[in-house]
Design a protein around this motif. Sequence first.
Motif, PDB file in Angstrom:
ATOM      1  N   ASP A  84       0.820  -1.211   0.000  1.00  0.00           N
ATOM      2  CA  ASP A  84       0.000   0.000   0.000  1.00  0.00           C
ATOM      3  C   ASP A  84       0.858   1.267   0.000  1.00  0.00           C
ATOM      4  O   ASP A  84       0.711   2.144   0.852  1.00  0.00           O
ATOM      5  N   HIS A 143       0.850   3.422  -2.517  1.00  0.00           N
ATOM      6  CA  HIS A 143      -0.110   4.449  -2.933  1.00  0.00           C
ATOM      7  C   HIS A 143       0.529   5.766  -3.392  1.00  0.00           C
ATOM      8  O   HIS A 143       0.136   6.853  -2.953  1.00  0.00           O
ATOM      9  N   ASP A 181      -0.914  -2.343  -4.476  1.00  0.00           N
ATOM     10  CA  ASP A 181      -1.341  -0.943  -4.394  1.00  0.00           C
ATOM     11  C   ASP A 181      -0.146   0.011  -4.390  1.00  0.00           C
ATOM     12  O   ASP A 181       0.141   0.712  -3.408  1.00  0.00           O
ATOM     13  N   HIS A 220      -6.241  -0.938  -6.420  1.00  0.00           N
ATOM     14  CA  HIS A 220      -5.994   0.330  -7.121  1.00  0.00           C
ATOM     15  C   HIS A 220      -5.176   0.095  -8.391  1.00  0.00           C
ATOM     16  O   HIS A 220      -5.471   0.690  -9.438  1.00  0.00           O
ATOM     17  N   HIS A 234      -2.824  -9.340  -2.124  1.00  0.00           N
ATOM     18  CA  HIS A 234      -3.230  -8.025  -1.615  1.00  0.00           C
ATOM     19  C   HIS A 234      -4.378  -8.164  -0.623  1.00  0.00           C
ATOM     20  O   HIS A 234      -4.382  -7.543   0.437  1.00  0.00           O
ATOM     21  N   HIS A 290      -4.018  -4.104   2.051  1.00  0.00           N
ATOM     22  CA  HIS A 290      -5.391  -3.715   1.718  1.00  0.00           C
ATOM     23  C   HIS A 290      -6.094  -2.910   2.820  1.00  0.00           C
ATOM     24  O   HIS A 290      -6.735  -1.915   2.519  1.00  0.00           O
ATOM     25  N   HIS A 298      -4.526  -1.402   5.361  1.00  0.00           N
ATOM     26  CA  HIS A 298      -3.575  -0.388   5.828  1.00  0.00           C
ATOM     27  C   HIS A 298      -3.384  -0.436   7.347  1.00  0.00           C
ATOM     28  O   HIS A 298      -2.936   0.537   7.938  1.00  0.00           O
TER      29      HIS A 298
END
Length: 243
Positions: free
Chosen positions: A10, A12, A38, A65, A118, A152, A154
Amino acid sequence: MEKKFAILGDIHANIDALESVLADAREQGATDYVCVGDIIGYNAAPRECIETIRALPCQTVRGNHDHYCAYAETLEDFHPVAANVIEWTRRQLTEDHLQWLYDLPLTATVGGAFLMVHSTLDMPERWGYVFDNLEAAAHLSYQMHVLCFHGHTHVPTVFEKELEVVRRPPESLKLQLGKKYFINTGSVGQPRDGDPRASYCLYQPKAREVTFRRVAYDVEAAQGKITAAGLPERLAVRLAQGR
Ligand code: ZN
């Protein structure tokens, strides 16, 4: 050399957090890098994050994502703010970046040492969230290996199963024989457990040891990139709150 995996997830599109995590992992003696998905979404540096991950190298599985950015599917399951960022992200990436995301597998085995997904192994394409023991149990009945890392939510977490599933806080642990572990690494680029520092794990297969790391990074720099890109201000605000 004895292997020490840095398990990232994650990210991101938060390059400030990613660079600080990589510096910490190098300092900790990481020999290999992997990612539970992600890489893009929410933050403002998708190109930089994809290129950094590809250059490491870093075996990676596809997050939701990543998936919705690269696959021409409807974004109606997404929160409108997240969906807007996905559309913005598509415009920042080249065909080559999008193809790379498209080709990422949903699950992976890393050198026989552990698995990665994920969301969950029972239905990886459904992007289910694992917050409680029941959700972890559904996944663990499909996990045929002692150890699987995921992301996923977080929220860094350890789910451990011997006869039943137990949820543990994210503290360093030695894997015990006869148990299975499903471990959430927490998020590099948008932590949601109230601690704004970037989160990741280290794993040493020989010592059977998992360590959780938190790394302070330049949150203001990441916020500045969000503002400069014209992305929603609340995405900048939440970084400082770790929510
Ligand atoms: Zn995520």
